[in-house]
Motif scaffolding. Structure first.
Motif, PDB file in Angstrom:
ATOM      1  N   PRO A   7     -19.358  11.995 -17.899  1.00  0.00           N
ATOM      2  CA  PRO A   7     -19.151  10.555 -18.059  1.00  0.00           C
ATOM      3  C   PRO A   7     -17.682  10.172 -18.203  1.00  0.00           C
ATOM      4  CG  PRO A   7     -21.038  11.251 -19.362  1.00  0.00           C
ATOM      5  CD  PRO A   7     -20.407  12.502 -18.806  1.00  0.00           C
ATOM      6  N   VAL A   8     -16.880  11.030 -18.834  1.00  0.00           N
ATOM      7  CA  VAL A   8     -15.456  10.719 -18.975  1.00  0.00           C
ATOM      8  C   VAL A   8     -14.775  10.737 -17.620  1.00  0.00           C
ATOM      9  CG1 VAL A   8     -13.278  11.425 -20.022  1.00  0.00           C
ATOM     10  CG2 VAL A   8     -15.404  11.628 -21.320  1.00  0.00           C
ATOM     11  N   GLU A   9     -15.055  11.766 -16.827  1.00  0.00           N
ATOM     12  CA  GLU A   9     -14.475  11.836 -15.488  1.00  0.00           C
ATOM     13  C   GLU A   9     -14.970  10.678 -14.629  1.00  0.00           C
ATOM     14  OE1 GLU A   9     -13.994  16.696 -15.121  1.00  0.00           O
ATOM     15  OE2 GLU A   9     -15.832  15.704 -14.462  1.00  0.00           O
ATOM     16  N   ALA A  10     -16.259  10.342 -14.765  1.00  0.00           N
ATOM     17  CA  ALA A  10     -16.801   9.212 -14.020  1.00  0.00           C
ATOM     18  C   ALA A  10     -16.100   7.921 -14.405  1.00  0.00           C
ATOM     19  CB  ALA A  10     -18.303   9.092 -14.273  1.00  0.00           C
ATOM     20  N   ALA A  11     -15.801   7.770 -15.691  1.00  0.00           N
ATOM     21  CA  ALA A  11     -15.069   6.585 -16.140  1.00  0.00           C
ATOM     22  C   ALA A  11     -13.670   6.556 -15.523  1.00  0.00           C
ATOM     23  CB  ALA A  11     -14.975   6.573 -17.661  1.00  0.00           C
ATOM     24  N   GLY A  12     -13.014   7.721 -15.462  1.00  0.00           N
ATOM     25  CA  GLY A  12     -11.690   7.778 -14.850  1.00  0.00           C
ATOM     26  C   GLY A  12     -11.726   7.441 -13.377  1.00  0.00           C
ATOM     27  N   ILE A  13     -12.707   8.005 -12.657  1.00  0.00           N
ATOM     28  CA  ILE A  13     -12.842   7.709 -11.230  1.00  0.00           C
ATOM     29  C   ILE A  13     -13.197   6.231 -11.029  1.00  0.00           C
ATOM     30  CG2 ILE A  13     -14.209   8.199  -9.167  1.00  0.00           C
ATOM     31  CD1 ILE A  13     -14.486  11.070 -10.245  1.00  0.00           C
ATOM     32  N   GLY A  14     -14.084   5.716 -11.893  1.00  0.00           N
ATOM     33  CA  GLY A  14     -14.451   4.311 -11.798  1.00  0.00           C
ATOM     34  C   GLY A  14     -13.267   3.392 -12.024  1.00  0.00           C
ATOM     35  N   THR A  15     -12.420   3.753 -12.971  1.00  0.00           N
ATOM     36  CA  THR A  15     -11.231   2.939 -13.223  1.00  0.00           C
ATOM     37  C   THR A  15     -10.279   3.003 -12.039  1.00  0.00           C
ATOM     38  OG1 THR A  15     -11.468   3.452 -15.571  1.00  0.00           O
ATOM     39  CG2 THR A  15      -9.389   2.494 -14.876  1.00  0.00           C
ATOM     40  N   PHE A  16     -10.128   4.197 -11.458  1.00  0.00           N
ATOM     41  CA  PHE A  16      -9.311   4.320 -10.245  1.00  0.00           C
ATOM     42  C   PHE A  16      -9.894   3.441  -9.134  1.00  0.00           C
ATOM     43  CE2 PHE A  16      -8.275   6.320  -6.179  1.00  0.00           C
ATOM     44  CZ  PHE A  16      -6.892   6.444  -6.282  1.00  0.00           C
ATOM     45  N   GLY A  17     -11.238   3.475  -8.995  1.00  0.00           N
ATOM     46  CA  GLY A  17     -11.876   2.622  -7.998  1.00  0.00           C
ATOM     47  C   GLY A  17     -11.683   1.146  -8.289  1.00  0.00           C
ATOM     48  N   ALA A  18     -11.696   0.768  -9.578  1.00  0.00           N
ATOM     49  CA  ALA A  18     -11.465  -0.632  -9.939  1.00  0.00           C
ATOM     50  C   ALA A  18     -10.057  -1.072  -9.529  1.00  0.00           C
ATOM     51  CB  ALA A  18     -11.661  -0.817 -11.443  1.00  0.00           C
ATOM     52  N   LEU A  19      -9.083  -0.178  -9.682  1.00  0.00           N
ATOM     53  CA  LEU A  19      -7.721  -0.492  -9.239  1.00  0.00           C
ATOM     54  C   LEU A  19      -7.687  -0.708  -7.722  1.00  0.00           C
ATOM     55  CD1 LEU A  19      -5.732   2.098 -11.397  1.00  0.00           C
ATOM     56  CD2 LEU A  19      -5.836  -0.381 -11.755  1.00  0.00           C
ATOM     57  N   VAL A  20      -8.441   0.119  -6.991  1.00  0.00           N
ATOM     58  CA  VAL A  20      -8.510  -0.038  -5.536  1.00  0.00           C
ATOM     59  C   VAL A  20      -9.154  -1.369  -5.168  1.00  0.00           C
ATOM     60  CG1 VAL A  20      -9.502   0.904  -3.410  1.00  0.00           C
ATOM     61  CG2 VAL A  20      -8.529   2.449  -5.123  1.00  0.00           C
ATOM     62  N   VAL A  21     -10.271  -1.708  -5.854  1.00  0.00           N
ATOM     63  CA  VAL A  21     -10.959  -2.975  -5.594  1.00  0.00           C
ATOM     64  C   VAL A  21     -10.036  -4.155  -5.895  1.00  0.00           C
ATOM     65  CG1 VAL A  21     -12.867  -4.460  -6.331  1.00  0.00           C
ATOM     66  CG2 VAL A  21     -13.259  -2.019  -5.936  1.00  0.00           C
ATOM     67  N   ALA A  22      -9.303  -4.061  -7.017  1.00  0.00           N
ATOM     68  CA  ALA A  22      -8.364  -5.133  -7.355  1.00  0.00           C
ATOM     69  C   ALA A  22      -7.290  -5.273  -6.277  1.00  0.00           C
ATOM     70  CB  ALA A  22      -7.725  -4.849  -8.710  1.00  0.00           C
ATOM     71  N   ALA A  23      -6.817  -4.148  -5.745  1.00  0.00           N
ATOM     72  CA  ALA A  23      -5.820  -4.199  -4.674  1.00  0.00           C
ATOM     73  C   ALA A  23      -6.412  -4.839  -3.422  1.00  0.00           C
ATOM     74  CB  ALA A  23      -5.311  -2.797  -4.373  1.00  0.00           C
ATOM     75  N   MET A  24      -7.686  -4.531  -3.112  1.00  0.00           N
ATOM     76  CA  MET A  24      -8.347  -5.129  -1.944  1.00  0.00           C
ATOM     77  C   MET A  24      -8.470  -6.640  -2.090  1.00  0.00           C
ATOM     78  SD  MET A  24     -11.338  -2.270  -1.387  1.00  0.00           S
ATOM     79  CE  MET A  24     -12.233  -3.285  -0.214  1.00  0.00           C
TER      80      MET A  24
END
Length: 731
Positions: A528-545
């Motif tokens: 879950p911690v790694e998933a949270a990190g990947i999810g946050t990275f994905g959120a940064l990508v979505v925000a950039a999009m």
């Protein structure tokens, strides 16, 4: 691919990044604001919003200004550390699965980083009013009485912080070297992994964070004194009670100073008049009464929960034990600040904040509304569906209530929805963040109860969706029976299928993000911690999009994350001292014997626990309830046999812990809606129009509270609602 990557982060580079990156980000953020950048979105912090109140603002002095500046600088400094974690965890998962080169240093470096962040952020959260207090009697008191209560209860704050400063310094010094510090030590203590990072900088933050908190507390005390003098001059009537409270505070402060002298000048023989070890002869029954009675008294007096439990915990360590027992403080806090699974909390909060700043939540609601608005009560149903999806994105309990209150409530009131339907659907939908993965409450429960977070996530998914469906069905029935209470969307506002598909296409990226995060948790690809990190990275990508990845928005997301995670973690620190000491004295065995000795069967014991949790939910916040109740309840429930009620199937012995954990999460949903002090009631009050009264908010919560009660009964009667998915996935 089996390309072995042997890179291990050098220690000097790790400390250099933590030291220098915040300065670079500060420069970029300040330059961005100077050029006119603005923060988009609202606020997803885990702090109940309050209606603006006209009140006195004490002027402070030079010391308060300096303290505020120091707390502000260090708070902002460590807040920007959150930006490192998404990239670090994404790197770890990539090299592990793409190149078969797992690391230890990524997990350890990020866990230690967040542990240091929690400690330093405490002072900033105090400055910003981010530490949650239980406003039972305090909120209803006159301004002069409030000021007097602040002065009185500050003694417990200083007991906690002074104890932490003293023991934190000793804890740190023992990890460095005997050459420079006195006493026995683990000279140059390092971690037990191959990375072997030095622990003394991390342990120093325990002392340094307590010192910052102490300085900010003194600044707050100065302001409280100014506030007291101001209202004493304004209020000519009824000043006697306030003066009595201040006099009591002065007596407690004098006792605290005397005991500090006692600790400073003695080792084994206390000074005459000292209360050290004075309660050592009290049995566990009397100690239970004294500890929890004093806890309730200080709680209702308005001191933040973290300092109530921490201060009382320190006091009882000293009164029941002796000054040597005070050294338990850092040994209780350090394992929590360096707990790997708790690192998911700031990551999921950061993910929530980034998505909110990117405008995803508003777009989400708009999309669901256009799809569902043609139904009777369609806007309320859309709110519940959007809240369910939002819960699956962020796991932040208060985010959905505040955000959907800002977005959905004006839309429903504009379309002549009954305020109680509108408010109730927002609050009920917001509480789904407790159950729908990735729930932060489930993470903390898993840590305290030593239960798999992945199993809790799978076990809570069906009950969460079931409750969401029950909320939506209730709204539809109300809208069908009386369309004037929840009218469907006007025909002119409806859109065709092509427009609906276009709106859905805009939500493709966040939907993929949700599937990605939950998928890698449920399949066991990552923790879950790694998933949270990947999810946050994905959120940064979505925000950039969405062209919202700006320095201003990143700054706002980091500061929101800092205050919200500091609030949660400092409650954990304080409660771990109080509850840990109580259990050490035999409190767990006492409560277990008390409940089991009542002659109740397994389901009777469960019923007593549920009633106690509901009662606690009326007064305490969810973190406090968890840390007070779960360490006592879980060992009691595990050996019991639940063979089923009314001829229905029971629970397998191996599933009891999981089953109880999800039942606990369902129960905690009720605590958010329980009058008079459920947190969702005050979250929504902060964003309601002025004409919406607390009485209306209370009434709006009752039908949904009843639905939650039905949901609780269903998961007790039909355990397979909880155990089916975990058994299917994990066997």
């Amino acid at each position: 691919m089996n390309l072995d990557i042997d890179f291990v982060l050098p220690h000097w580079l790790y400390w250099a990044v933590l030291a220098l990156l915040p300065l670079v980000v500060m420069f970029c953020v300040d330059r961005s604001f100077r050029r006119g950048a603005v923060v988009s979105g609202g606020d997803t912090a885990e702090i109940p919003a309050e209606a603006p109140v006209e009140r006195y603002h004490p002027p402070g002095n030079v010391f308060t200004a300096v303290s505020d500046s120091i707390s502000g600088f260090f708070g902002r400094y460590v807040a920007y550390w959150s930006m490192i974690a998404p990239f670090a965890y994404t790197y770890e998962v990539l090299v592990r699965y793409a190149f078969n080169s797992p690391t230890n240093w990524v997990h350890e470096s990020m866990t230690l980083m967040f542990g240091m962040q929690y400690l330093i952020a405490g002072a900033f959260a105090l400055r910003e009013g981010g530490h949650v207090r239980v406003d039972i009697l305090y909120q209803r008191a006159r301004p002069l009485t409030k000021a007097a209560l602040d002065l009185l209860t500050s003694v417990f704050f200083f007991i906690f912080t002074l104890g932490l400063v003293a023991t934190g310094w000793k804890f740190f010094s023992q990890s460095v070297s005997d050459t420079f510090f006195f006493g026995s030590s683990y000279a140059n203590e390092t971690s037990f992994t191959e990375w072997a990072i030095e622990f003394y900088p991390v342990k120093f933050m325990l002392f340094f964070g307590a010192l910052l908190l102490l300085m900010q507390g003194i600044a707050q005390l100065i302001r409280d004194l100014q506030t007291f003098r101001h209202y004493r001059a304004c209020e000519r009537q009824g000043r006697g009670f306030a003066h009595l409270l201040v006099a009591l505070g002065a007596v407690l402060a004098a006792w605290m100073v005397f005991e500090i002298v006692n600790i400073s000048v003695t080792d084994y023989q206390s000074l005459a008049g000292s209360l050290e070890n004075s309660l050592s002869s009290v049995g566990i029954g009397g100690l239970t009464l004294v500890m929890f009675s004093s806890l309730m008294v200080v709680l209702v007096a308005g001191l933040p929960l973290a300092f109530v439990t921490g201060g009382l915990g320190v006091a009882f360590l000293y009164l029941v034990g002796d000054q040597a027992m005070l050294n338990l403080m850092p040994s209780r806090i350090f394992p929590m600040m360096t707990n790997y699974q708790l690192s998911a909390i700031p990551l999921f909060i950061f993910m929530a904040a980034v998505l909110e700043k990117a405008g995803i939540i508003e777009e989400l609601f708009d999309t669901v509304y256009k799809w569902m608005g043609g139904l009777k009560a369609g806007l309320a149903i859309a709110t519940i569906i959007a809240s369910t999806l939002l819960a699956a994105m962020v796991g932040v309990i208060g985010a959905a209530v505040v955000t959907m209150g800002l977005i959905a409530l004006p839309a429903m009131l504009k379309r002549n929805y009954d305020p109680e339907i509108a408010i109730g659907s927002i609050m009920a939908g917001g509480t789904l963040g407790i159950l729908i993965p990735p729930s932060i409450l489930a993470i903390i429960y898993g840590v305290i109860a030593q239960q798999s977070v992945g199993e809790l996530y799978l076990g809570s998914l069906i009950p969460g969706l079931l409750l969401a469906g029950m909320y939506a069905l209730y709204c539809w029935l109300r809208g069908t029976i009386n369309p004037k209470m929840a009218p469907p969307m006007p025909v002119e506002d409806r859109v065709d299928t092509g427009e609906k598909l276009r709106l859905l296409r805009n939500m493709l990226a966040p939907i993929v993000l949700v599937i990605l995060v939950l998928g890698i948790i449920f399949t066991g690809i990552a923790t879950p911690v790694e998933a949270a990190g990947i999810g946050t990275f994905g959120a940064l990508v979505v925000a950039a999009m969405h062209r919202r990845l700006t320095w201003a928005n990143l700054h706002a997301a980091c500061m929101t994350t800092l205050v919200a995670s500091a609030m949660v973690m400092w409650i954990i620190f304080g409660a771990s001292i109080f509850v840990g000491f109580y259990i050490l004295q035999g409190g767990q065995d006492f409560v277990q014997a008390l409940i089991s000795g009542a002659g109740l069967g397994p389901y009777g014991v469960l019923a007593v626990m549920m009633i106690l949790l509901i009662a606690l939910g009326m007064f305490l916040d969810w973190v406090g309830i968890l840390l007070l109740a779960v360490p006592i309840f879980v060992p009691l429930i595990q050996p019991l046999s639940f063979d089923g009620l009314l001829g229905l199937p029971g629970v397998g012995a191996g599933d009891v812990s999981l089953w109880f954990g999800v039942i606990y999460l369902v129960n905690m949903q009720m605590s958010f809606l329980s009058p008079p002090f459920g947190y969702a009631l005050f979250y929504i009050k902060g964003v309601c129009p002025p004409h919406i009264t607390m009485a209306q908010i209370f009434r709006s919560s009752l039908p949904f509270l009843g639905i939650q009660g039905v949901g609780l009964l269903l998961v007790i009667l039909f355990p397979a609602l909880i155990t089916y998915l975990p058994n299917l996935v994990y066997g």
